[in-house]
Design a protein around this motif. Structure first.
Motif, PDB file in Angstrom:
ATOM      1  N   SER A 171       0.838  -1.188   0.000  1.00  0.00           N
ATOM      2  CA  SER A 171       0.000   0.000   0.000  1.00  0.00           C
ATOM      3  C   SER A 171       0.878   1.244   0.000  1.00  0.00           C
ATOM      4  O   SER A 171       2.029   1.226   0.450  1.00  0.00           O
ATOM      5  N   ARG A 172       0.291   2.325  -0.501  1.00  0.00           N
ATOM      6  CA  ARG A 172       1.031   3.578  -0.497  1.00  0.00           C
ATOM      7  C   ARG A 172       1.271   4.051   0.930  1.00  0.00           C
ATOM      8  O   ARG A 172       0.411   3.895   1.784  1.00  0.00           O
ATOM      9  N   PRO A 173       2.425   4.640   1.181  1.00  0.00           N
ATOM     10  CA  PRO A 173       2.682   5.143   2.528  1.00  0.00           C
ATOM     11  C   PRO A 173       1.629   6.167   2.929  1.00  0.00           C
ATOM     12  O   PRO A 173       1.248   7.024   2.136  1.00  0.00           O
ATOM     13  N   ARG A 174       1.128   6.050   4.130  1.00  0.00           N
ATOM     14  CA  ARG A 174       0.108   6.955   4.612  1.00  0.00           C
ATOM     15  C   ARG A 174       0.743   8.040   5.477  1.00  0.00           C
ATOM     16  O   ARG A 174       1.773   7.838   6.115  1.00  0.00           O
ATOM     17  N   SER A 175       0.069   9.194   5.504  1.00  0.00           N
ATOM     18  CA  SER A 175       0.608  10.337   6.228  1.00  0.00           C
ATOM     19  C   SER A 175       0.515  10.127   7.734  1.00  0.00           C
ATOM     20  O   SER A 175      -0.243   9.297   8.230  1.00  0.00           O
ATOM     21  N   THR A 176       1.290  10.924   8.442  1.00  0.00           N
ATOM     22  CA  THR A 176       1.228  10.894   9.900  1.00  0.00           C
ATOM     23  C   THR A 176      -0.160  11.297  10.377  1.00  0.00           C
ATOM     24  O   THR A 176      -0.657  10.786  11.387  1.00  0.00           O
ATOM     25  N   PHE A 177      -0.816  12.180   9.631  1.00  0.00           N
ATOM     26  CA  PHE A 177      -2.168  12.602   9.991  1.00  0.00           C
ATOM     27  C   PHE A 177      -3.128  11.422   9.981  1.00  0.00           C
ATOM     28  O   PHE A 177      -3.975  11.292  10.870  1.00  0.00           O
ATOM     29  N   PHE A 178      -3.012  10.545   8.968  1.00  0.00           N
ATOM     30  CA  PHE A 178      -3.880   9.361   8.889  1.00  0.00           C
ATOM     31  C   PHE A 178      -3.666   8.465  10.105  1.00  0.00           C
ATOM     32  O   PHE A 178      -4.633   8.011  10.731  1.00  0.00           O
ATOM     33  N   PHE A 179      -2.414   8.210  10.454  1.00  0.00           N
ATOM     34  CA  PHE A 179      -2.115   7.390  11.629  1.00  0.00           C
ATOM     35  C   PHE A 179      -2.664   8.048  12.897  1.00  0.00           C
ATOM     36  O   PHE A 179      -3.203   7.376  13.777  1.00  0.00           O
ATOM     37  N   ALA A 180      -2.522   9.366  12.995  1.00  0.00           N
ATOM     38  CA  ALA A 180      -2.977  10.074  14.192  1.00  0.00           C
ATOM     39  C   ALA A 180      -4.492   9.990  14.337  1.00  0.00           C
ATOM     40  O   ALA A 180      -5.005   9.771  15.442  1.00  0.00           O
ATOM     41  N   VAL A 181      -5.209  10.143  13.239  1.00  0.00           N
ATOM     42  CA  VAL A 181      -6.675  10.064  13.287  1.00  0.00           C
ATOM     43  C   VAL A 181      -7.119   8.677  13.726  1.00  0.00           C
ATOM     44  O   VAL A 181      -7.989   8.528  14.604  1.00  0.00           O
ATOM     45  N   VAL A 182      -6.521   7.634  13.133  1.00  0.00           N
ATOM     46  CA  VAL A 182      -6.869   6.261  13.503  1.00  0.00           C
ATOM     47  C   VAL A 182      -6.569   6.013  14.977  1.00  0.00           C
ATOM     48  O   VAL A 182      -7.393   5.428  15.707  1.00  0.00           O
ATOM     49  N   ALA A 183      -5.419   6.479  15.441  1.00  0.00           N
ATOM     50  CA  ALA A 183      -5.021   6.248  16.832  1.00  0.00           C
ATOM     51  C   ALA A 183      -5.948   6.969  17.801  1.00  0.00           C
ATOM     52  O   ALA A 183      -6.407   6.385  18.795  1.00  0.00           O
ATOM     53  N   ILE A 184      -6.245   8.239  17.533  1.00  0.00           N
ATOM     54  CA  ILE A 184      -7.078   9.025  18.457  1.00  0.00           C
ATOM     55  C   ILE A 184      -8.499   8.474  18.511  1.00  0.00           C
ATOM     56  O   ILE A 184      -9.077   8.309  19.595  1.00  0.00           O
ATOM     57  N   VAL A 185      -9.081   8.189  17.338  1.00  0.00           N
ATOM     58  CA  VAL A 185     -10.437   7.644  17.316  1.00  0.00           C
ATOM     59  C   VAL A 185     -10.490   6.310  18.060  1.00  0.00           C
ATOM     60  O   VAL A 185     -11.399   6.066  18.875  1.00  0.00           O
ATOM     61  N   SER A 186      -9.522   5.441  17.789  1.00  0.00           N
ATOM     62  CA  SER A 186      -9.499   4.130  18.445  1.00  0.00           C
ATOM     63  C   SER A 186      -9.368   4.275  19.952  1.00  0.00           C
ATOM     64  O   SER A 186     -10.058   3.589  20.717  1.00  0.00           O
ATOM     65  N   TRP A 187      -8.499   5.167  20.387  1.00  0.00           N
ATOM     66  CA  TRP A 187      -8.254   5.363  21.817  1.00  0.00           C
ATOM     67  C   TRP A 187      -9.518   5.860  22.524  1.00  0.00           C
ATOM     68  O   TRP A 187      -9.922   5.335  23.566  1.00  0.00           O
TER      69      TRP A 187
END
Length: 362
Positions: A171-187
């Motif tokens: 997969s294409r590398p995803r931005s830090t913003f994408f990781f941050a959104v996934v992490a915050i929502v999950s948390w």
């Protein structure tokens, strides 16, 4: 009210995790939407079957208000056990066939065992697990790791004999913003899940919220520290995996331990997860190992730690090992059942889905 909170938060977590896996696997939006919706439907069916079985056999759930959260947890479990297959590039038919069989033979029975008063984990071991981590996190991740182990062995023996699997896609590398959104929502929704499973606002609710914050932070710090010592680097993937391990670890113990215990559990989950998860991912050259390994180790640390750090009943407070032994036996029993059933199911699905070779005409 809080049961609805738990149900909603678990469903949001399920969708977020499933979308994250699909993006990492390079699935198209259409395929990703179809797979996510079908996996959730299979989980709901398994959850309804579990609740129906408990009601029809006069073996009620531990708490009557857990019916809808249990159904949502089954959907989360199905999503977790199918994640590695999606990451490895298997076709939707293979993924959903295995998920359908595992939802009935693994997810539903383990949820019944932990949430029903007549279930073996409750009736025999009196397992302490506030938010259902054994059923929703540990068993599905053990099933996923079983499938990954079989695939690694099969591909190492015969790289060309792949059962309905497409070439691995990066997969294409995803931005830090994408990781941050996934992490915050999950948390956030994960904490909501733990709060909702208490089913009442009381003095334990504040402890659950605080533990849901400090344990993942401690886990992230421990994971990154171990990674820095071993590899002289820290990555955003490691931070996310540390958060997942810490959340999985505190899920069963969130209402049973104090803040010091939560920090200790988080440190243990992060350190052990960093050592084992990265070793497996490096050895088998696959990021598919990271999430199930983090969930499995985290949940294991949390369940066992209840027997050690649980206030007033843990061995650290009483000196009595009975609770610790019960927690360990609960994990061992669940793991043994899950490994056997998952291995049999995957070998059957793999054989049935294998494409026949070309016919040679004499």
């Amino acid at each position: 009210m809080l049961a609805a909170l738990a149900c909603t938060c678990v469903m949001v977590l399920t969708v977020t995790l499933s979308i994250f896996v699909g993006v990492a696997a390079g699935e198209s939006r259409r395929r990703r939407g179809f797979v996510v919706a079908t996996l959730i439907l299979l989980g709901w069916v398994a959850g309804l079957a579990t609740v129906g079985a408990a009601a029809s056999t006069d073996t009620p759930l531990v708490t009557a208000g857990l019916a809808f959260p249990l159904i949502a947890l089954c959907a989360l479990g199905v999503t977790i056990l199918s994640a590695p297959l999606r990451r490895l590039g298997f076709s939707p038919v293979v993924v959903l066939t295995f998920a359908a069989a595992a939802s009935i033979l693994i997810v539903a029975p383990v949820h019944w065992a932990i949430f029903s008063v007549a279930g073996p984990l409750q009736a025999t071991f009196r397992t302490l697990d506030l938010a259902g981590a054994v059923a929703a996190l540990f068993a599905p991740s053990v099933a996923a790791l079983t499938v990954l182990s079989i695939e690694h062995f099969a591909r190492s023996r015969a790289p060309g004999m792949l059962a309905g699997v497409a070439p691995l896609r990066r997969s294409r590398p995803r931005s830090t913003f994408f990781f941050a959104v996934v992490a915050i929502v999950s948390w956030v929704v994960w904490i909501g899940w733990m709060l909702g499973m208490e089913l009442a606002l009381n003095d334990v609710s504040g402890r659950i919220a605080v533990n849901g914050i400090v344990a993942p932070l401690a886990s992230v710090a421990a994971w990154l520290l171990v990674q820095r010592i071993r590899h002289a680097a820290t990555t955003r993937t490691a931070a996310v995996m540390g958060m997942i391990a810490g959340l999985a670890a505190i899920t069963p113990a969130c209402g049973y331990v104090d803040t010091v215990g939560a920090v200790t559990i988080g440190v243990l989950a992060g350190a052990v997860g960093s050592l084992v998860a990265h070793a497996l991912a490096s050895q088998h050259a696959g990021a598919a190992w990271l999430i199930p390994t983090s969930l499995c180790l985290g949940a294991s640390v949390g369940v066992v730690s209840i027997g050690i750090f649980s206030t007033r009943v843990g061995i650290a407070y009483t000196g009595q090992p009975e609770l610790l032994f019960s927690q360990v036996l609960s994990l061992a029993t669940t793991a043994g059942y899950t490994i056997v059933v998952a291995a049999v199911l995957w070998l059957m699905v793999r054989r049935l889905s294998r494409k026949p070779g070309p016919t040679v005409v004499a």
